[in-house]
Structures are given as C-alpha cells and as structure tokens.
Design a protein around this motif. Structure first.
Motif, PDB file in Angstrom:
ATOM      1  N   THR A 546     -19.356 -80.133 -29.475  1.00  0.00           N
ATOM      2  CA  THR A 546     -20.466 -79.575 -30.262  1.00  0.00           C
ATOM      3  C   THR A 546     -19.955 -78.758 -31.438  1.00  0.00           C
ATOM      4  O   THR A 546     -20.452 -78.896 -32.568  1.00  0.00           O
ATOM      5  CB  THR A 546     -21.369 -78.718 -29.368  1.00  0.00           C
ATOM      6  N   ARG A 550     -20.446 -81.438 -34.499  1.00  0.00           N
ATOM      7  CA  ARG A 550     -21.864 -81.300 -34.795  1.00  0.00           C
ATOM      8  C   ARG A 550     -22.051 -80.195 -35.826  1.00  0.00           C
ATOM      9  O   ARG A 550     -21.191 -79.341 -36.002  1.00  0.00           O
ATOM     10  CB  ARG A 550     -22.665 -80.967 -33.519  1.00  0.00           C
ATOM     11  N   ASP A 551     -23.192 -80.212 -36.471  1.00  0.00           N
ATOM     12  CA  ASP A 551     -23.513 -79.196 -37.477  1.00  0.00           C
ATOM     13  C   ASP A 551     -24.091 -77.975 -36.756  1.00  0.00           C
ATOM     14  O   ASP A 551     -25.278 -77.919 -36.456  1.00  0.00           O
ATOM     15  CB  ASP A 551     -24.519 -79.758 -38.480  1.00  0.00           C
ATOM     16  N   VAL A 557     -29.322 -78.451 -33.287  1.00  0.00           N
ATOM     17  CA  VAL A 557     -28.065 -78.619 -32.549  1.00  0.00           C
ATOM     18  C   VAL A 557     -27.899 -77.489 -31.543  1.00  0.00           C
ATOM     19  O   VAL A 557     -27.524 -77.712 -30.380  1.00  0.00           O
ATOM     20  CB  VAL A 557     -26.867 -78.682 -33.518  1.00  0.00           C
ATOM     21  N   THR A 802     -27.899 -88.885 -39.580  1.00  0.00           N
ATOM     22  CA  THR A 802     -26.611 -88.412 -39.057  1.00  0.00           C
ATOM     23  C   THR A 802     -25.921 -89.560 -38.334  1.00  0.00           C
ATOM     24  O   THR A 802     -26.547 -90.264 -37.535  1.00  0.00           O
ATOM     25  CB  THR A 802     -26.825 -87.238 -38.086  1.00  0.00           C
ATOM     26  N   GLU A 804     -21.952 -90.854 -36.494  1.00  0.00           N
ATOM     27  CA  GLU A 804     -20.586 -90.574 -36.072  1.00  0.00           C
ATOM     28  C   GLU A 804     -19.692 -91.753 -36.436  1.00  0.00           C
ATOM     29  O   GLU A 804     -20.099 -92.912 -36.293  1.00  0.00           O
ATOM     30  CB  GLU A 804     -20.510 -90.358 -34.560  1.00  0.00           C
ATOM     31  N   LEU A 843     -18.260 -86.634 -38.206  1.00  0.00           N
ATOM     32  CA  LEU A 843     -19.725 -86.619 -38.267  1.00  0.00           C
ATOM     33  C   LEU A 843     -20.148 -86.491 -39.727  1.00  0.00           C
ATOM     34  O   LEU A 843     -19.623 -85.641 -40.451  1.00  0.00           O
ATOM     35  CB  LEU A 843     -20.276 -85.444 -37.459  1.00  0.00           C
TER      36      LEU A 843
END
Length: 871
Positions: A546, A550-551, A557, A802, A804, A843
């Motif tokens: 995370t 992730r942002d 999030v 978004t 990956e 990401l």
C-alpha cells in the motif's frame, strides 16, 4: 555421489623453452582432459593432479633452461604450496638462491616467467635468499603464511630443506601474534560480507564459512604445532576424527563448486554470481528443471558453510585457550545445576547435560537471563552439536519443551543474544521443523540479499532492536509502539513465521498463516492471540504494498487499507513488522523515503480509524494545516501575506494536500516573484530530509513535458521513485519527481546537482533534444525475464484511471512509457515507481486528453502499446 580416480594423463613436453606455442597447446590439451574428468573424478585427486601437472612443467622448463641444482631451488608457496590447484588458480613461486644471482640466472628466471605468461598461466614470483624470506615474513603476515606451506619443486633440495628448518625454528611470528593476526584478518573479511554466509551471490573462497575459513584453521594449527599435516588437528586432540572428516567433506564440496565455477567462468572467479549458477549446478549434476537446480545446489552450499562456520568458531576458541591462555583464571561461576559461566562464555557442567532435551531450551533461557554472556564455550559447542545430531524428534513435539519455549519467547532479552546463538547453531531448526525447510532456501531474485532463514533472522533481530531504549532515536515510532505492547512476543512469532512457507509452492503468506495459527494453539496461546499472529503473517506484505504501490494521498486508498486492518492494535503490530521486514531484505533497500511513506500511511490510517472514516474532513484539515504552517515559514523569511495568497490562489487543494509545509514554502519562495521569461523553474533539493532528492519543475503546460523530463533523468543515470504531476488553475504544470542515484543515494555533490539542472533546462528550453538512447541491461539483470503485465484497477472515479505495470526493470523504463503515453494522448497525473529486485511493479494514474478516465477502447490500446514497447 561416488567418484572414480581420473584416467592417467601423460604430458608430452615440448623441447623448445623459448617457443610458447607448443607449451600453450600442451596446457590446452590438459585443460580439455581435466574438464572431461570433472563429472566422474574425485575432486581431491583432480586438484592435486593439476598441481602435479604444473610441477612437471616447471621441472621440465627448469632443466631445459639450464638452472643450477646446487645454488638455487624452485619452491611452490601459497595455495600451490599446498599441492592443490583449481583451473583458474594462480601459481606462486619462490626462486630461492644462496649466493648473489649472476646475470645468467636472472636471465633464466626472466625467460621462465615470460614463457609462463605467454602460455597464459597466472603466475606470481619472488626471488629471495633464506634471510630475505625471514625478513619479509616478519614484516608481512601474508608472506609468513605462504612460507608455512612452502613445497620443494626442483633444484637444490638442501636449500629448500634449510628454508623449511628456518621457518619451523625461527618463524618470525609467535603463536600468540600469529593467531591474533589471523583472527583479525578473518573478522575483517567477514565484515566485508556483512558477517553472514547467506549472501545469494557468495564468494566461495572468502565468504564466512568458505574455503578461507578452513585454511585459517589449518594455518594456525601448522604454525602452532610446527607441522605441515592437516591431520595434526586430530593428533593433538583439537578435533575429533569425525569432526575432521566432516571438515574435509565440507572442503571437498566447496572445492567441487569452485572447480566448476572456474570452468564455467573460464578464469579465476570465486564469486558464485547469478550468471554462473545455472551452469555450475549443471556441471555438479543437479538435473532439476529451471531454478530448482540452482535452489537445490545453493541449499546444499549454505548448509555446508553453516557447518564450516560452526567448526571454525569452535576450533578458533580452542586455539585461543591454548595459545593465549585461559580466558578466566578463576574457577567457572556456577549458574545452576546444569550450567556455568567462564569469562563471558556459557558452558555445560557435564558432558551429558544435553542428553535431556529440556536442557537445550533451559540453556538458551539462561543466556537470555544473563546479558553478560557473549558466547558458548568451545567444548559446549561440541556437546550441542552432538545433542543436535542425537535428537529423534523436533523439540516442539515434546510438551515440556513447548512450555520452556513459551517461557523463552516471553523473556525481554530472548531475541537478542539467545536467538542469535540459536540461529547460529541450528537450534531453531531443531525446534521448528518448518524452519529446517527454509535453512539455506534460495531466493533467486535481485530483491532479497539473503536466504529465507537469514532474512527472517534479521527481521526478528530488527524487532528486538525496537525493544531497546538505546535505539529509540534510530527507530522512534517503532520503539514507542513495541515498548508499549503488552505482548510483544506475538510480534516476534509473526516475524518467525512470516516467510516460513516459502519454497513450498502456493501463496506463502496464506500457508504460513496456517502454520502460525497451528503453532500458537499447540503452544497454548489463546484464540485471540493466535488469530493476531496468523493475521500478521497472512497480511505481512499489505502495508508495504500500500505504501509503495498505491497513492497514499488518495483518501479512498486510506479507507480501503483501514478497512482491511480494522483495528489500531493490528495496525501497530503490522507497521513494526513491515519496517523490520523491509530493513532485513536488502542493505540498500531501506531509506528515509520508504520510512516516510510507511509512517505517513500509519498516521493517516490511525486518523481514519479514530475519525470513523470522515475523509472529507481530514482532507480539509490537512490542507488548512499545511497552508498555515507554510505561511508561517514564509512570513518568518520576510515574504508578504498578500503576495503569497495571490500565488496560492492559482493552486488546487490537491497541491497543498500532497506537499509538506516545508516543500510548499520552498516552492513558493522561488515562484512568488518568478517571471515568464525565467521559465522553466527547476528546483533540486531535499526539503523533507527524506534521504532522497526532489526535482520540482514549474513550466507552461505543453506536450511531451513528462516524457522529456523522464528521458533526461534516465540519461543522468537517476532512478525515479515517485512522480506527481499537478496543474495550476491557469495552465501551468508542477511536476515533482523523487529520484536517487543508482546506488540508492541522493544527489549530494553540488556539481552533480547543477549538471542535472542544466540538462533539464536545456531540453525544456529546446536548446537540445531529449535523449533517446537506452542504456544496456546490467550483468545481473540479464539473468532474469519478467513478462510484462498491465492490470487496470477497479474504476472508482470518472476522472482518472489507475493501472499497475509489472515488467523487467531496465534503464529508461519510465522514459519509454512516457513516449507511449505521448503517442496515445494519455496524460499522467501520478506515478509510484517500485523496484522489487529485477522486477518493476509500478502504479500509474492517468487520464485521456479530455481529463477523463480512459474508455474501454483506450485502456485496451494502452495495454497493447505498453506490452508491445516493453516485450
């Protein structure tokens, strides 16, 4: 495997000592023959046969060149003096002379050495008298060591015997000095390898537990006993016959790997690099498919060096007691009925102490209880080795041992010295069968620097450091959390089990969680504690993924992460486990940037859990706080409020949410009086003290900006770790890149900063074209293949998409992706760049040209373009 003696090889020596060609052909013929013998021949015979081949060559050349057999002798020293050679080994020669050398003798020596060089033999030589040898040996421990193993080759045997007599009777190093010098030499060598045998690209010769550790034992023994025979260790009762056989078997295994490594590399190469491992495994007869052969070979290797390290440690301690004298002249201090303490070493009081398995656990409880204990007495190491071999079942299957284990792990110092010694002497594997399966378990990637068991040991040691008040400044948040836990032993158990199922196939986190739960229930932990340990094992990668992929400035999030964690208690345990895990993976992996990401995720989640999910309020509060603090910094620097607010009115709330007050103030100082002819503004620094370098670019919004910046950053050999692309309300962009040098360090030299700044400025001002070339893959990266995968995450917004990306990490990856975005009209708004060894796991948050989420057709086109570009 049973090996046969090699077939006889009879060289046909040329008769022209000044013509290297025929001699080179003879060596090539021999090398080809020896290579063919390798699969079936005993390794001791092979390495001695190779030494004998060069003995014969040198004797033949000695005679053909007309050396005197009365006043000179040729002596093999160093490894060659031991009478063993590997395919890439160098040959060390000593030309021993009695009287002053004549010009003819000097010419003959030059002829001989030149011929060997022309034949492509790696040769080192010295020309000395016996007094010269002793003087040089007194000044240099390395020269002294080579003389211990000198061996007569040809010439005057009387002169060689005189040298041996002088070395034995007038050796310039006393046993005490020689032992201490060799011990320090070994410790320095071990420090170079971070004190572990478990590096994934080990040095067969120099790594802890390698051949040099075996040689160190023999050197000290030969000097101390004034002997040339390795068997003197048994004759003088320093080692049992079984231990000597074990040591010899370990040496032969390492010799066999080294021999195969030299054949594979085609030169003297002692580093078992990823490049060579598959071919070495094949040569050694490991016939499994793919990585399995390498994993099997390396597991055998790591188990061998563990044995060597233990025997080396035990024997050096025996020598220390014999050479330096007893470490404590007083009687050992009796601790209890089973154990005593001599100096700082714990010892068993009787030879049958460990015949009762309970006493093995009591032994390590005693170590935890007495912080002054630093190690185990040499004789007790031998008793522990024997007890380990005699065990008929895992210790965890014995109820009384389970109770003792719980007592041990609950002790505040259990995971300090006690756990170190349990790991070092194989006791964890004796207690926990699943641990035995990961001992020496290879991780064939560039992410992990250690085997699974060594990585896990280092993770647990990191957790232990969090318990020490002396480390509070180094690990402030982790120390605060762990020192406040009511049951920190649950965290340690999660650490032990987090990777316990690696190598079995399947999801190691899920399999490990099952093992952890069963273990806890078997040991009498309640349902709640068992469930916490199992959850931590199953989710041990959640926080790392995370934070890094992730942002974490996106409230959704944080909300999703908090929903998975559920409680503050779980979050505290998971945060500490994650920090310890990353720090134990690779010495170059941890930096302040990762520390900041994890801590920000932790604090945002704590806030969310405490606020019952009021995301909008948290965002507004953070924006207002950052504006207020940044304004305070600017006012104290002399800026006027009206000019600051006038500038900030052009920025979106997202800017203030994603940047710290220090960053905002830094940007504002340079923007508030900026004029259009001064564009682009390029700032390079580290205002957050994160141990990274921030590149901030303010410029008119235009096509290709991100692609050009990424190309320059790659051309400057920098790696991008994070990117934020924000727009002002009036057509400007503010791009922020977090970058590091290739070795993981920030830009520190002013000339380097200016070089990068100027390159960016020239490209953005159109004074030079953006770089287009791609640097080649590194040596290590060429051994890996990663299929490119593009996965779009569930779309929660109509304004962004978004996805990956998983692919092989390579130079220029982000620049190539930027050109794909450019061709398709895709606009990048944020990127999280994560490199997991050889694998890039990135990401990207993007929009289309209309600043909306990508349509299904646009997503398909982007996916196809990326795969086509990268694969």
């Amino acid at each position: 495997m049973i090996f046969a003696s090699p077939a006889l090889y009879t060289p046909n020596w040329p008769e022209q000592p000044n013509v290297p060609g025929p001699w080179r052909e003879q060596l090539q013929t021999y090398n080809q023959w020896a290579d063919e013998q390798f699969l079936q021949a005993d390794i001791e015979t092979l390495v001695r046969h190779r030494s004998e081949f060069f003995d014969g060559m040198l004797r033949e050349l000695w005679g053909q060149l007309g050396f005197s057999n009365d006043t000179m002798s040729l002596v093999a020293v160093g490894g060659y003096g031991r009478g063993t050679l590997h395919p890439g080994s160098d040959i060390d020669l000593l030309f021993l002379h009695q009287d002053a050398l004549s010009a003819a003798d000097e010419h003959r020596i030059s002829q001989l050495i030149t011929l060997l060089w022309d034949v492509r033999v790696d040769v080192g030589h010295a020309v000395r008298t016996i007094p010269d040898c002793l003087i040089q040996a007194a000044a240099d421990i390395t020269i002294a060591t080579t003389l211990i193993e000198s061996r007569h080759l040809v010439g005057s045997p009387t002169l060689s015997d005189q040298l041996h007599h002088e070395v034995v009777t007038r050796f310039p190093w006393q046993s005490r000095d020689f032992y201490q010098a060799k011990r320090e030499e070994q410790e320095q060598r071990h420090r170079h390898f971070h004190g572990t045998s478990y590096n994934l690209e080990p040095n067969i010769k120099a790594s802890p537990g390698g051949l040099r550790d075996i040689q160190t034992i023999h050197w000290i023994a030969k000097q101390h006993f004034r002997t040339r025979r390795d068997e003197s260790l048994v004759e003088f009762n320093y080692i049992t016959a079984d231990e000597f056989i074990e040591l010899r078997e370990c040496q032969n295994f390492l010799w066999r790997i080294r021999y195969a490594l030299h054949l594979t590399a085609g030169k003297c190469e002692d580093r078992l690099l990823f490049d060579y491992q598959p071919d070495v495994a094949r040569r050694l007869g490991y016939n499994q498919e793919g990585k399995r052969a390498v994993e099997h070979m390396m597991k055998d290797y790591f188990q061998v060096v563990l044995k060597v390290s233990e025997l080396n440690r035990m024997l050096l301690q025996f020598f220390e007691q014999a050479i330096l004298g007893p470490m404590d002249l007083l009687e050992p201090e009796v601790i209890n009925e089973h154990f005593a303490q001599s100096a700082k070493l714990i010892m068993a009081r009787t030879d049958d102490t460990f015949s009762h398995p309970d006493n093995i656990l009591k032994f390590f409880i005693t170590i935890a209880e007495r912080p002054q204990i630093r190690g185990i007495h040499s004789h007790t190491i031998r008793l522990l080795r024997n007890a380990r071999a005699a065990l008929e079942q895992p210790l965890c299957e014995i109820p009384s041992c389970r109770a003792l284990f719980r007592q041990l792990v609950a002790h505040p110092r259990a995971f300090g010295r006690a756990f170190l010694l349990m790991h070092r002497h194989g006791i964890i594997a004796c207690y926990l069968p699943a641990w035995q399966k990961i001992v020496g378990q290879m991780q064939f990637d560039l992410f992990h620097a250690y085997t699974v068991d060594e990585h896990t040991f280092r993770l647990v040691r990191n957790l232990f450091r969090f318990t020490l008040t002396s480390r509070n400044e180094e690990y402030p948040l982790c120390s605060e959390l762990v020192q406040g836990m009511k049951k920190p032993e649950l965290l340690f158990l999660a650490g032990i089990f987090h990777d316990i199922a690696k190598g079995r196939g399947g999801d190691h986190s899920q399999l490990g969680a099952i093992d952890a739960r069963d273990f806890c229930l078997q040991h009498g932990y309640n349902e709640s504690d068992s469930a916490l340990v199992a959850w931590l094992v199953e989710q041990h990668l959640l926080m790392s993924i995370t934070a890094q992929k992730r942002d974490i400035y996106d409230p959704e999030v944080i909300q999703d992460f908090a929903a998975k964690v559920e409680t503050k208690k779980r979050l505290q345990y998971l945060y500490c486990l994650t920090v310890a895990d990353i720090r134990a993976t690779n010495t170059n992996l941890w930096n302040n940037w990762k520390a900041t990401l994890l801590e920000e995720l932790y604090r945002a989640t704590i806030h969310h859990l405490g606020r019952s999910g009021e995301n909008a309020g948290h965002v507004r509060e953070r924006v207002q706080q950052h504006r207020r603090l940044a304004l305070g910094l600017l006012l104290s620097a002399g800026y006027q409020p009206n000019e600051v607010h006038q500038l900030w009115a052009r920025f979106t709330a997202d800017y203030f949410f994603r940047h710290t007050p220090e960053q905002i103030a830094w940007h504002t100082q340079h923007l508030v009086h900026l004029r259009s002819h001064q564009l682009p503004l390029i700032l390079i620094g580290d205002e957050n003290n994160n141990g990274t370098t921030e590149i901030f670019i303010y410029h008119l919004e235009e096509n290709h900006l991100f692609a050009n910046v990424a190309a320059v950053i790659d051309a400057e050999h920098l790696s991008i770790h994070d990117a934020q692309i924000l727009n002002t309300r009036d057509g400007y962009v503010m791009d922020t890149f977090i970058v590091l040098e290739q070795d993981g360090s920030p830009l520190s030299e002013m000339h380097r900063v200016e070089e990068v700044r100027q390159h960016l400025h020239d490209v953005l001002r159109k004074r030079r074209d953006a770089p287009r070339y791609h640097r080649p893959l590194s040596r290590r990266m060429k051994n890996f293949t990663v299929k490119t995968k593009v996965q779009f995450l569930p779309q929660k917004s109509s304004r962004k998409t978004t996805f990956e990306l998983v692919t092989l990490d390579r130079p220029g990856l982000i620049a190539r992706l930027a050109r794909v975005f450019q061709r398709l009209g895709v606009i990048l708004t944020a990127a999280k760049i994560t490199t997991v060894g050889e694998q890039a796991e990135d990401l990207f948050i993007v929009t289309n040209a209309q600043h909306e989420a990508l349509t299904k057709a646009e997503r398909q086109a982007l996916q196809q373009a990326i795969v086509s570009e990268l694969d």
